[in-house]
Enzyme design. Structure first.
Site, mmCIF file in Angstrom:
data_model
loop_
_atom_site.group_PDB
_atom_site.id
_atom_site.type_symbol
_atom_site.label_atom_id
_atom_site.label_comp_id
_atom_site.label_asym_id
_atom_site.label_seq_id
_atom_site.Cartn_x
_atom_site.Cartn_y
_atom_site.Cartn_z
ATOM 1 N N SER A 86 0.836 -1.195 0.000
ATOM 2 C CA SER A 86 0.000 0.000 0.000
ATOM 3 C C SER A 86 0.878 1.255 0.000
ATOM 4 O O SER A 86 1.682 1.440 -0.909
ATOM 5 C CB SER A 86 -0.947 -0.045 1.201
ATOM 6 O OG SER A 86 -2.009 0.859 1.051
ATOM 7 N N HIS A 128 -7.513 -5.936 -0.309
ATOM 8 C CA HIS A 128 -6.317 -5.106 -0.200
ATOM 9 C C HIS A 128 -5.230 -5.747 0.654
ATOM 10 O O HIS A 128 -4.042 -5.623 0.348
ATOM 11 C CB HIS A 128 -6.705 -3.745 0.386
ATOM 12 C CG HIS A 128 -5.596 -2.750 0.411
ATOM 13 N ND1 HIS A 128 -4.973 -2.282 -0.735
ATOM 14 C CD2 HIS A 128 -4.963 -2.123 1.451
ATOM 15 C CE1 HIS A 128 -4.027 -1.413 -0.411
ATOM 16 N NE2 HIS A 128 -4.001 -1.301 0.901
#
Length: 277
Positions: A102, A254
């Protein structure tokens, strides 16, 4: 390398106390860089696989995890990159592999631009990309007395379980331990102040033109159902980075290091091992 044993300890980088977990055993080194409101915990399920073939270094970035919540550090990607460069120097490493998740993916890219001679390859896991810096009015607001209260409100507006639901495709994988670990830093002193400073100083993500100058081999790993950094961001990064390959996992969100730990470990290991063949 200076150290040859497994440790969990504070080390000094850029005059700050930084929490670090490392296992160095004369094998090629991987540095793990976590994302926003996260910590080394992000990589807990893939490190055991990779530590068999690689030396491991994972740090909590300033403002997160167990590291200092500095009220003087300039929270920019460039300074985070300098911190990773200082970590490389601290352990006297060469030909380093970077793994960033991320926001950590963007920091890995900044690090590669800063010290390209030290970096061999990088893996970007659901990496942030193409975000602009905070709008001017938000940066100005960060200097006002009420801003810390506002940041606290925003961070607590959604519960930790709700936030975890947003990063998982398979909701059944959300455990009490996960909720506790991701919620713990939110309660620490000066956490809000450090997040306010990150809002103030974080520059935008690297542009397409800047990305085209990063010629290191890169593996991009994405979850098809990522709600935080959509899959098309990975596709765009693959186009802009000169030597990049994108792979995707179906029915994955994610936090791919939790949902697909074994597959992620295997793909990273295979990609990095090719450097030593």
């Amino acid at each position: 390398m200076k150290k040859t044993m497994y440790n969990k300890e504070m080390i000094r980088l850029l005059n700050m106390n930084i929490y670090c977990e490392y296992l160095l055993h004369n094998k090629p080194p991987i540095i793990f860089i976590h994302g926003f409101v996260s910590s080394v915990y992000t990589f807990r399920r893939i490190i055991p696989f990779l530590s068999k073939h690689f030396s491991i270094i994972a740090i909590d970035l300033p403002g997160f995890g167990r590291s200092v919540k500095s009220t003087s550090f300039i929270y920019s990607y460039e300074n985070y990159g300098k911190l990773i460069a200082a970590c490389i120097e601290h352990f006297q490493l060469d030909k380093v592999f970077l793994v960033g998740h991320s926001m950590g993916g963007q920091i890995a890219l900044y690090t590669t631009k800063l010290v390209p001679d030290k970096i061999d390859k990088l893996v970007l896991l659901s990496s942030s990309g193409y975000l602009d810096k905070a709008k001017r009015w938000k940066r100005y607001c960060s200097y006002l007395p009420f801003c810390e209260i506002a940041v606290n409100y925003v961070l607590k507006k959604r519960s930790v379980p709700d936030n975890l639901k947003n990063v998982f495709y398979d909701q059944s994988l959300i455990t009490k331990d996960l909720i506790e670990e991701f919620g713990r830093p939110l309660k620490e002193k000066n956490f809000n102040k450090s997040m306010m400073r990150l809002l103030r100083y974080r520059e935008g993500d690297l542009t397409s033109e800047q990305l085209k100058s990063i010629d290191k081999p890169a593996l991009l790993i994405w979850g098809r159902e990522d709600k935080v950094v959509p899959f098309y961001i990975g596709m765009k990064l693959e186009d802009d980075l000169p030597d990049a390959k994108l792979i995707a996992y179906e029915k994955t969100g994610h936090l791919i290091t939790e949902e697909k730990a074994e597959a992620v470990s295997k793909d990273i290991g295979t990609f990095f091992k090719r450097s030593n063949e």
